[in-house]
Motif scaffolding. Structure first.
Motif, PDB file in Angstrom:
ATOM      1  N   ARG A 132       3.746  -6.517   0.793  1.00 60.08           N
ATOM      2  CA  ARG A 132       4.007  -6.238  -0.852  1.00 60.08           C
ATOM      3  C   ARG A 132       2.987  -6.519  -1.681  1.00 60.08           C
ATOM      4  O   ARG A 132       2.599  -5.847  -2.546  1.00 60.08           O
ATOM      5  CB  ARG A 132       5.395  -7.132  -1.103  1.00 60.08           C
ATOM      6  CG  ARG A 132       6.696  -6.358  -0.535  1.00 60.08           C
ATOM      7  CD  ARG A 132       7.787  -6.824  -1.404  1.00 60.08           C
ATOM      8  NE  ARG A 132       7.861  -8.323  -1.174  1.00 60.08           N
ATOM      9  CZ  ARG A 132       9.093  -8.952  -0.610  1.00 60.08           C
ATOM     10  NH1 ARG A 132       9.946  -8.206  -0.191  1.00 60.08           N
ATOM     11  NH2 ARG A 132       9.452 -10.064  -0.827  1.00 60.08           N
ATOM     12  N   LEU A 133       2.270  -7.657  -1.489  1.00 67.47           N
ATOM     13  CA  LEU A 133       0.943  -7.926  -2.218  1.00 67.47           C
ATOM     14  C   LEU A 133      -0.178  -6.744  -2.181  1.00 67.47           C
ATOM     15  O   LEU A 133      -0.475  -6.274  -2.933  1.00 67.47           O
ATOM     16  CB  LEU A 133       0.366  -9.357  -1.776  1.00 67.47           C
ATOM     17  CG  LEU A 133      -0.761  -9.847  -2.585  1.00 67.47           C
ATOM     18  CD1 LEU A 133      -0.416 -10.168  -3.822  1.00 67.47           C
ATOM     19  CD2 LEU A 133      -1.443 -10.905  -1.966  1.00 67.47           C
TER      20      LEU A 133
ATOM     21  N   LEU B 291      -1.361  -0.121  -5.506  1.00 66.89           N
ATOM     22  CA  LEU B 291      -0.616   0.481  -6.625  1.00 66.89           C
ATOM     23  C   LEU B 291      -1.704   0.627  -8.073  1.00 66.89           C
ATOM     24  O   LEU B 291      -1.875   1.453  -8.597  1.00 66.89           O
ATOM     25  CB  LEU B 291       0.657   0.077  -7.048  1.00 66.89           C
ATOM     26  CG  LEU B 291       1.597   0.871  -7.883  1.00 66.89           C
ATOM     27  CD1 LEU B 291       2.107   2.081  -7.383  1.00 66.89           C
ATOM     28  CD2 LEU B 291       2.811  -0.050  -8.256  1.00 66.89           C
TER      29      LEU B 291
ATOM     30  N   VAL C  37       1.249  -3.733  -3.864  1.00 63.36           N
ATOM     31  CA  VAL C  37       1.174  -3.787  -5.398  1.00 63.36           C
ATOM     32  C   VAL C  37      -0.483  -3.656  -5.838  1.00 63.36           C
ATOM     33  O   VAL C  37      -0.541  -3.033  -6.814  1.00 63.36           O
ATOM     34  CB  VAL C  37       1.802  -5.115  -5.991  1.00 63.36           C
ATOM     35  CG1 VAL C  37       1.522  -5.464  -7.366  1.00 63.36           C
ATOM     36  CG2 VAL C  37       3.209  -5.148  -5.857  1.00 63.36           C
TER      37      VAL C  37
ATOM     38  N   CYS D   3      -3.704   3.447  -9.414  1.00 65.06           N
ATOM     39  CA  CYS D   3      -3.573   4.008 -11.105  1.00 65.06           C
ATOM     40  C   CYS D   3      -4.722   3.752 -11.941  1.00 65.06           C
ATOM     41  O   CYS D   3      -4.944   4.856 -12.741  1.00 65.06           O
ATOM     42  CB  CYS D   3      -2.570   3.255 -11.704  1.00 65.06           C
ATOM     43  SG  CYS D   3      -0.980   3.631 -11.108  1.00 65.06           S
TER      44      CYS D   3
END
Lengths: 247, 158
Positions: B8-9, B15, B12, B19
């Motif tokens: 998950r780290l 992500l 993120v 962006c």
């Protein structure tokens, strides 16, 4: 070693800590506000170029800094929530959104009031101004999305992603006055060659920044208690607190 | 860290990275639209056509302000410390307008290469100090000048 950190993940412990701390933080903030406003509005000398009108800086700059600081807090705690699924991190993010939006609004409003007599315009589609306005919309979108999703747990994850993604705007706001030709002047304080402000104005400004910062922490501590009670309303620690006669 | 959290780290992180890259590309692409004004250097380089409405930013050259005796008409030169453009304006100037002051004017170039402004905004600098200190700096000739800040940050295409 991690026992120390784990305490901060436990709502009963944080609730009690928040309850003990928040009044003192609030009082300290009030004292700094009184002191900073007196120094800034009464004691500080007028500016060589703008005269008395520059004094709005003592509200404008702290509000603008806080609008970015609070968003950074929101984005970091949202990332912690996404990765470690720590519920309290979501509580922090939720408690920060409203006040962050108000700080942003205050920065835009005082900036507009300041712009009229100095620049000669209430509003200009300048890069700095526009990206700060987008930040206000980001806060609003965050709150609207959270309110719109019925299922609170999946909603919390969705808004956390939104908050993390939105962090890209923060460096853009900060550097917009350096990257683009802008009506807004470049940074006075956060620059490599030291602040370009006389100490008789700089000290009140820093006191006001401290007052805003403490006010935010006070607000956060109070709002976090609301968030914890709402989430854990069926938990035993809440019932125990009610039974012992003190929420 | 458990493998799940690690995953998950990384997600993120990716992500945010993705962006940032997207926004960086968009901002670079729209860069010329994000610039509030053109500098006198841009005008000299011919990146603005006569008749095209744009904003011109620069520092008012010392001793260049000529006021009309009968009306509020005013003429002054704007510089970015290299190139100079003459500006004509027929309305009321903002309070902060003075020689050596940074300003942003809205308007267009005429055939003679003069800038006919319809609106003049003052741009104050990032220095804050009491009047006595400003006076002392002025005397010592160490007053910071703002002209160089109007140098074009990129060559702006029309």
């Amino acid at each position: 070693m991690f026992k120390w950190i784990h305490k901060f993940g436990s709502p009963p412990y944080v609730y009690a800590l928040s309850k003990a701390l928040s009044p003192w933080v609030g009082i300290a903030s009030l004292i700094l506000f009184a002191f900073g406003l007196y120094l800034g509005l009464v004691k500080a000398p007028p500016d060589y170029e703008q005269g008395e009108v520059y004094r709005i800086i003592f509200v404008h700059v702290p509000a603008a800094w806080m609008s970015m600081f609070v968003y950074t807090m929101m984005a970091i705690s949202s990332a912690v929530f996404l990765i470690w699924r720590m519920k309290l991190a979501d509580v922090v993010a939720e408690a920060s959104a409203g006040i962050g939006a108000w700080f942003t609004f205050l920065a835009l409003a005082t900036g507009s009031i300041w712009g009229r007599p100095t620049w000669g315009t209430w509003w200009e589609w300048d890069a700095r101004l526009t990206f700060e306005l987008i930040l206000l919309f980001q806060y609003m979108a965050y709150m609207a999305l959270r309110a719109a999703i019925e299922h609170k747990q999946s909603g919390a994850r969705a808004v956390a992603i939104l908050a993390v993604v939105g962090i890209v705007n923060i460096p853009i706001i900060h550097f917009s006055v350096e990257w683009f030709n802008s009506l807004h002047q470049p940074a006075t304080i956060t620059r490599a060659d030291g602040p370009k402000m006389h100490s008789s104005m700089l000290i009140p400004l820093f006191i006001m920044v401290g007052a805003f910062q403490l006010y935010y922490f006070h607000h956060l501590l109070v709002k976090m208690r609301v968030g914890m009670l709402t989430r854990d309303r069926r938990a035993r620690w809440v019932a125990e607190r009610v039974d012992s006669g003190g929420l | 860290m458990t493998p799940k959290r690690k995953q998950r780290l990384i997600l993120v992180g990716l992500l945010v990275l993705g962006c940032s890259a997207t926004v960086a590309l968009v901002v670079t692409a729209f860069r010329s639209n994000l610039e509030l004004f053109h500098s006198p250097g841009d005008v000299a380089a011919g990146s603005v056509a006569p008749g095209q409405r744009f904003r011109l930013g620069g520092m008012v050259v010392e001793g260049s302000v000529i006021r009309s005796m009968e009306s509020v008409d005013v003429q002054f030169d704007l510089t970015d410390s290299v190139d100079v453009v003459t500006v004509r304006f027929d309305s009321i100037l903002p309070d902060l307008f003075s020689e050596g002051q940074g300003i942003v004017a809205k308007g267009q170039l005429n055939e003679q290469g003069e800038f006919i402004a319809s609106e003049v905004l003052a741009k104050h600098d990032e220095n804050y100090m009491p009047p006595e200190i400003a006076e002392a700096l002025q005397k010592a000739g160490r007053m910071p000048s703002t002209a160089a800040t109007f140098n074009s940050k990129t060559s702006v295409d029309p």
